[in-house]
Design a protein around this motif. Structure first.
Motif, PDB file in Angstrom:
ATOM      1  N   LEU A 103       0.830  -1.203   0.000  1.00  0.00           N
ATOM      2  CA  LEU A 103       0.000   0.000   0.000  1.00  0.00           C
ATOM      3  C   LEU A 103       0.868   1.258   0.000  1.00  0.00           C
ATOM      4  CD1 LEU A 103      -2.662   1.528   0.210  1.00  0.00           C
ATOM      5  CD2 LEU A 103      -2.613   1.150   2.690  1.00  0.00           C
ATOM      6  N   VAL A 104       1.910   1.263   0.825  1.00  0.00           N
ATOM      7  CA  VAL A 104       2.783   2.439   0.897  1.00  0.00           C
ATOM      8  C   VAL A 104       3.403   2.742  -0.463  1.00  0.00           C
ATOM      9  CG1 VAL A 104       4.932   3.339   1.876  1.00  0.00           C
ATOM     10  CG2 VAL A 104       3.251   2.224   3.366  1.00  0.00           C
ATOM     11  N   GLU A 105       3.864   1.704  -1.147  1.00  0.00           N
ATOM     12  CA  GLU A 105       4.477   1.921  -2.467  1.00  0.00           C
ATOM     13  C   GLU A 105       3.473   2.481  -3.464  1.00  0.00           C
ATOM     14  OE1 GLU A 105       7.686   1.843  -3.347  1.00  0.00           O
ATOM     15  OE2 GLU A 105       7.889   1.609  -1.167  1.00  0.00           O
ATOM     16  N   ALA A 106       2.249   1.975  -3.437  1.00  0.00           N
ATOM     17  CA  ALA A 106       1.213   2.489  -4.347  1.00  0.00           C
ATOM     18  C   ALA A 106       0.908   3.956  -4.044  1.00  0.00           C
ATOM     19  CB  ALA A 106      -0.047   1.648  -4.224  1.00  0.00           C
ATOM     20  N   LEU A 107       0.855   4.312  -2.757  1.00  0.00           N
ATOM     21  CA  LEU A 107       0.600   5.702  -2.383  1.00  0.00           C
ATOM     22  C   LEU A 107       1.760   6.600  -2.792  1.00  0.00           C
ATOM     23  CD1 LEU A 107      -1.014   5.060   1.110  1.00  0.00           C
ATOM     24  CD2 LEU A 107      -2.139   6.217  -0.807  1.00  0.00           C
ATOM     25  N   SER A 138      -0.846   0.677 -10.266  1.00  0.00           N
ATOM     26  CA  SER A 138      -1.213  -0.741 -10.252  1.00  0.00           C
ATOM     27  C   SER A 138      -0.908  -1.313  -8.881  1.00  0.00           C
ATOM     28  CB  SER A 138      -0.460  -1.517 -11.336  1.00  0.00           C
ATOM     29  OG  SER A 138       0.938  -1.424 -11.141  1.00  0.00           O
ATOM     30  N   LEU A 139      -1.592  -2.397  -8.555  1.00  0.00           N
ATOM     31  CA  LEU A 139      -1.493  -2.978  -7.217  1.00  0.00           C
ATOM     32  C   LEU A 139      -1.719  -4.479  -7.294  1.00  0.00           C
ATOM     33  CD1 LEU A 139      -1.219  -1.693  -4.314  1.00  0.00           C
ATOM     34  CD2 LEU A 139      -3.682  -1.944  -4.126  1.00  0.00           C
ATOM     35  N   PRO A 140      -0.882  -5.291  -6.628  1.00  0.00           N
ATOM     36  CA  PRO A 140      -1.170  -6.726  -6.552  1.00  0.00           C
ATOM     37  C   PRO A 140      -2.511  -6.945  -5.869  1.00  0.00           C
ATOM     38  CG  PRO A 140       1.054  -6.263  -5.797  1.00  0.00           C
ATOM     39  CD  PRO A 140       0.367  -4.939  -5.927  1.00  0.00           C
ATOM     40  N   ALA A 141      -3.351  -7.757  -6.468  1.00  0.00           N
ATOM     41  CA  ALA A 141      -4.719  -7.933  -5.961  1.00  0.00           C
ATOM     42  C   ALA A 141      -4.876  -9.172  -5.099  1.00  0.00           C
ATOM     43  CB  ALA A 141      -5.687  -8.005  -7.134  1.00  0.00           C
ATOM     44  N   ASN A 142      -3.799  -9.934  -4.909  1.00  0.00           N
ATOM     45  CA  ASN A 142      -3.926 -11.222  -4.228  1.00  0.00           C
ATOM     46  C   ASN A 142      -3.376 -11.205  -2.814  1.00  0.00           C
ATOM     47  OD1 ASN A 142      -1.268 -10.958  -4.884  1.00  0.00           O
ATOM     48  ND2 ASN A 142      -1.012 -13.025  -5.700  1.00  0.00           N
ATOM     49  N   ILE A 143      -3.195 -10.018  -2.243  1.00  0.00           N
ATOM     50  CA  ILE A 143      -2.654  -9.947  -0.880  1.00  0.00           C
ATOM     51  C   ILE A 143      -3.746  -9.560   0.108  1.00  0.00           C
ATOM     52  CG2 ILE A 143      -0.929  -8.886   0.616  1.00  0.00           C
ATOM     53  CD1 ILE A 143       0.811  -8.455  -1.822  1.00  0.00           C
ATOM     54  N   SER A 144      -4.224  -8.330   0.027  1.00  0.00           N
ATOM     55  CA  SER A 144      -5.305  -7.888   0.913  1.00  0.00           C
ATOM     56  C   SER A 144      -6.179  -6.874   0.187  1.00  0.00           C
ATOM     57  CB  SER A 144      -4.752  -7.258   2.194  1.00  0.00           C
ATOM     58  OG  SER A 144      -5.797  -6.674   2.948  1.00  0.00           O
ATOM     59  N   SER A 145      -7.482  -7.108   0.197  1.00  0.00           N
ATOM     60  CA  SER A 145      -8.399  -6.167  -0.447  1.00  0.00           C
ATOM     61  C   SER A 145      -8.420  -4.830   0.287  1.00  0.00           C
ATOM     62  CB  SER A 145      -9.812  -6.755  -0.474  1.00  0.00           C
ATOM     63  OG  SER A 145     -10.311  -6.940   0.835  1.00  0.00           O
ATOM     64  N   GLN A 146      -7.953  -4.805   1.541  1.00  0.00           N
ATOM     65  CA  GLN A 146      -7.949  -3.545   2.288  1.00  0.00           C
ATOM     66  C   GLN A 146      -7.000  -2.526   1.672  1.00  0.00           C
ATOM     67  OE1 GLN A 146      -7.214  -4.463   6.411  1.00  0.00           O
ATOM     68  NE2 GLN A 146      -9.084  -5.653   6.624  1.00  0.00           N
ATOM     69  N   TYR A 147      -5.911  -2.983   1.070  1.00  0.00           N
ATOM     70  CA  TYR A 147      -5.014  -2.068   0.372  1.00  0.00           C
ATOM     71  C   TYR A 147      -5.764  -1.381  -0.772  1.00  0.00           C
ATOM     72  CZ  TYR A 147      -1.269  -4.912   2.563  1.00  0.00           C
ATOM     73  OH  TYR A 147      -0.455  -5.590   3.432  1.00  0.00           O
ATOM     74  N   ILE A 148      -6.516  -2.185  -1.507  1.00  0.00           N
ATOM     75  CA  ILE A 148      -7.271  -1.657  -2.659  1.00  0.00           C
ATOM     76  C   ILE A 148      -8.341  -0.683  -2.181  1.00  0.00           C
ATOM     77  CG2 ILE A 148      -8.757  -2.284  -4.600  1.00  0.00           C
ATOM     78  CD1 ILE A 148      -7.283  -5.074  -4.491  1.00  0.00           C
ATOM     79  N   SER A 149      -9.098  -1.082  -1.168  1.00  0.00           N
ATOM     80  CA  SER A 149     -10.163  -0.225  -0.658  1.00  0.00           C
ATOM     81  C   SER A 149      -9.607   1.089  -0.112  1.00  0.00           C
ATOM     82  CB  SER A 149     -10.954  -0.951   0.428  1.00  0.00           C
ATOM     83  OG  SER A 149     -11.774  -1.953  -0.140  1.00  0.00           O
ATOM     84  N   ALA A 150      -8.437   1.048   0.520  1.00  0.00           N
ATOM     85  CA  ALA A 150      -7.831   2.273   1.052  1.00  0.00           C
ATOM     86  C   ALA A 150      -7.604   3.291  -0.060  1.00  0.00           C
ATOM     87  CB  ALA A 150      -6.517   1.940   1.746  1.00  0.00           C
ATOM     88  N   GLU A 169      -4.804 -12.625  -9.237  1.00  0.00           N
ATOM     89  CA  GLU A 169      -6.130 -13.021  -8.762  1.00  0.00           C
ATOM     90  C   GLU A 169      -6.614 -12.070  -7.685  1.00  0.00           C
ATOM     91  OE1 GLU A 169      -8.402 -16.848  -6.642  1.00  0.00           O
ATOM     92  OE2 GLU A 169      -6.257 -16.926  -7.071  1.00  0.00           O
ATOM     93  N   ILE A 170      -7.858 -11.644  -7.800  1.00  0.00           N
ATOM     94  CA  ILE A 170      -8.407 -10.690  -6.846  1.00  0.00           C
ATOM     95  C   ILE A 170      -8.884 -11.414  -5.591  1.00  0.00           C
ATOM     96  CG2 ILE A 170     -10.179  -8.950  -6.443  1.00  0.00           C
ATOM     97  CD1 ILE A 170     -10.191  -8.414  -9.445  1.00  0.00           C
ATOM     98  N   THR A 171      -8.365 -10.993  -4.438  1.00  0.00           N
ATOM     99  CA  THR A 171      -8.730 -11.566  -3.147  1.00  0.00           C
ATOM    100  C   THR A 171      -9.892 -10.787  -2.529  1.00  0.00           C
ATOM    101  OG1 THR A 171      -6.512 -12.400  -2.690  1.00  0.00           O
ATOM    102  CG2 THR A 171      -7.909 -11.947  -0.787  1.00  0.00           C
ATOM    103  N   SER A 172     -10.842 -11.492  -1.943  1.00  0.00           N
ATOM    104  CA  SER A 172     -11.953 -10.858  -1.215  1.00  0.00           C
ATOM    105  C   SER A 172     -12.670  -9.806  -2.063  1.00  0.00           C
ATOM    106  CB  SER A 172     -11.444 -10.237   0.096  1.00  0.00           C
ATOM    107  OG  SER A 172     -10.840 -11.207   0.914  1.00  0.00           O
ATOM    108  N   LEU A 173     -13.063 -10.201  -3.269  1.00  0.00           N
ATOM    109  CA  LEU A 173     -13.744  -9.294  -4.191  1.00  0.00           C
ATOM    110  C   LEU A 173     -14.952  -8.591  -3.568  1.00  0.00           C
ATOM    111  CD1 LEU A 173     -14.073  -8.118  -7.049  1.00  0.00           C
ATOM    112  CD2 LEU A 173     -15.354 -10.201  -7.653  1.00  0.00           C
ATOM    113  N   PRO A 174     -15.776  -9.271  -2.744  1.00  0.00           N
ATOM    114  CA  PRO A 174     -16.937  -8.569  -2.172  1.00  0.00           C
ATOM    115  C   PRO A 174     -16.574  -7.320  -1.368  1.00  0.00           C
ATOM    116  CG  PRO A 174     -17.210 -10.922  -1.906  1.00  0.00           C
ATOM    117  CD  PRO A 174     -15.809 -10.708  -2.400  1.00  0.00           C
ATOM    118  N   TYR A 175     -15.383  -7.307  -0.751  1.00  0.00           N
ATOM    119  CA  TYR A 175     -14.995  -6.125   0.018  1.00  0.00           C
ATOM    120  C   TYR A 175     -14.648  -4.958  -0.901  1.00  0.00           C
ATOM    121  CZ  TYR A 175     -15.051  -8.859   4.297  1.00  0.00           C
ATOM    122  OH  TYR A 175     -15.445  -9.623   5.356  1.00  0.00           O
TER     123      TYR A 175
END
Length: 408
Positions: A103-107, A138-150, A169-175
């Motif tokens: 997340l830090v790197e994406a920010l 871009s962001l790896p989607a297979n670690i934590s969906s919380q990074y994406i949501s942030a 692969e997208i992890t925890s898509l519903p979140y």
């Protein structure tokens, strides 16, 4: 606090009001900080949501969110956007072992000024708020969906909005879908096609009130209790058939274990099916709902149903390594269980060992998942007050449906 747990009648009947979803509440709290005209009702009363609220309201330059993982991810993004403010964001010793580098790197790519106070890639973080340019990342989607949501939650306040590509692969898509749906509900336009999400800059929304749906993860323990009881009818509020929460898949999962669910107004009614023929085993991919894995594993053990649960790779970076913790504690009770880095495999058996003490590893879900098993065997729960992290009323609600807990 060590509690001795039992359930004398083995029958569960009652009506309960479940607190608002922690996941929805924490997303809306961040959006409320960005859009002050937003009012929130039925907020979660969890420790995590109190930590989030305090962090957003305090003027301190040192913010400690303790065990609140969602708050750590969301606040990292939020404070990166707070121009002119510099804070140190920290948490418990376990939180400082949970990675946040992705997340830090994406920010940083979109302009954030964030540095590590101790170990590279882990909290505590020093965040110097500034106006962020946004744009393409871009962001790896297979670690934590919380990074994406942030990232998605701050996207409307970025100078160029956000064009986010998800890799793998997208992890925890519903979140992720929950985050986008909440943005849509407050009036922010989003576009999600394939593995690309686009959110335009939008600094203003209309004044409004959003009502938080009750938490499905909290409901999971009542699904388990109904399944393990001799007879049961438990009513829970407030829930929607068009829920944003991935854990609402509980309805379909526990149907396989003898529990029917029906909606009446904003309530769900759970009932035990009498003379139900249980399956010998069940196979579930929980990549979209990993938080209910502990509850399901314990339910299956109590019912003598074998289970193979996959899609659990994110459980290793939660409050504890939940897969190892499950293996340890279910084995202690007599289960034949094997785990890998992303799966759990439980053999059908009811070789119960009574009066065992279940360690909770500072993990609220470890404590709550094992309580319904008292419908089959008496046991103890160590550090039982850890449940306040997500469900402060847990012990009161369990007592209301017949469970007894005596402090040792």
């Amino acid at each position: 606090m060590l509690l001795d747990i039992n359930h004398p009648s083995k029958e569960c009947f009652g009506t309960l009001n479940i607190t608002g979803s922690k996941s929805e509440t924490n997303r809306l709290l961040l959006l409320q900080a960005l859009y002050p005209g937003l009012e929130i009702k039925n907020s979660s009363n969890s420790d995590d949501s109190f930590a989030m609220t305090h962090a957003l309201q305090t003027e301190s330059n040192l913010i400690d969110i303790h065990h609140a993982g969602t708050a750590m991810r969301f606040l990292t993004a939020f404070f990166a956007t707070q121009e002119g403010r510099e804070i140190v964001l920290t948490g418990s010793s376990r939180m400082q072992e949970r990675p946040i580098g992705v997340l830090v790197e994406a920010l940083r790519v979109i302009g954030a000024d964030i540095s590590y106070e101790k170990s590279e890639g882990y909290p505590p973080l020093r965040i110097k708020g500034k106006s962020l340019k946004g744009g393409t990342v871009s962001l790896p989607a297979n670690i934590s969906s919380q990074y994406i949501s942030a990232l998605l939650l701050i996207a409307p306040h970025l100078e160029n909005g956000l064009d986010l590509t998800l890799e793998g692969e997208i992890t925890s898509l519903p979140y992720i879908q929950m985050t986008l749906s909440l943005l849509n509900r407050i009036g922010v336009r989003t576009e999600f096609k394939g593995k690309n999400i686009v959110i335009d800059k939008q600094r203003v929304i209309s004044d409004q009130t959003q009502v938080v749906e009750s938490d499905w993860s909290s409901a999971s323990y009542h699904f388990s209790a109904v399944a393990l009881s001799n007879d049961a009818k438990v009513t829970l509020s407030s829930y929607r058939e068009d829920s944003l929460q991935g854990d609402s898949v509980l309805i379909d999962i526990y149907k396989k274990l003898g529990v029917t669910t029906r909606f009446e107004s904003d309530h769900i009614i759970l009932e035990k099916v009498k003379d139900f023929n249980l399956p010998e085993s069940i196979e579930l991919d929980l990549v979209k709902a990993p938080d209910i894995a502990q509850t399901i594993a314990v339910s299956c053990y109590g019912l003598g149903v074998a289970c193979d649960l996959t899609g659990l790779h994110t459980l290793k970076i939660k409050e504890t390594d939940r897969l190892v913790a499950l293996e340890n504690e279910l084995s202690k009770l007599g289960a034949s269980i094997r785990v890998t880095d992303e799966s759990l495999h439980l053999s059908a058996s009811q070789n119960f060992k009574k009066n065992q003490t279940i360690k909770t590893y500072s993990d609220h879900r470890m404590a709550m998942a094992f309580v319904p098993l008292a419908l089959k065997i008496n046991h103890q729960i160590a550090d039982a007050d850890v449940v306040t992290k997500s469900y402060p009323d847990f012990w009161k609600d369990m007592q209301a449906i017949g469970f007894e807990s005596l402090e040792k």
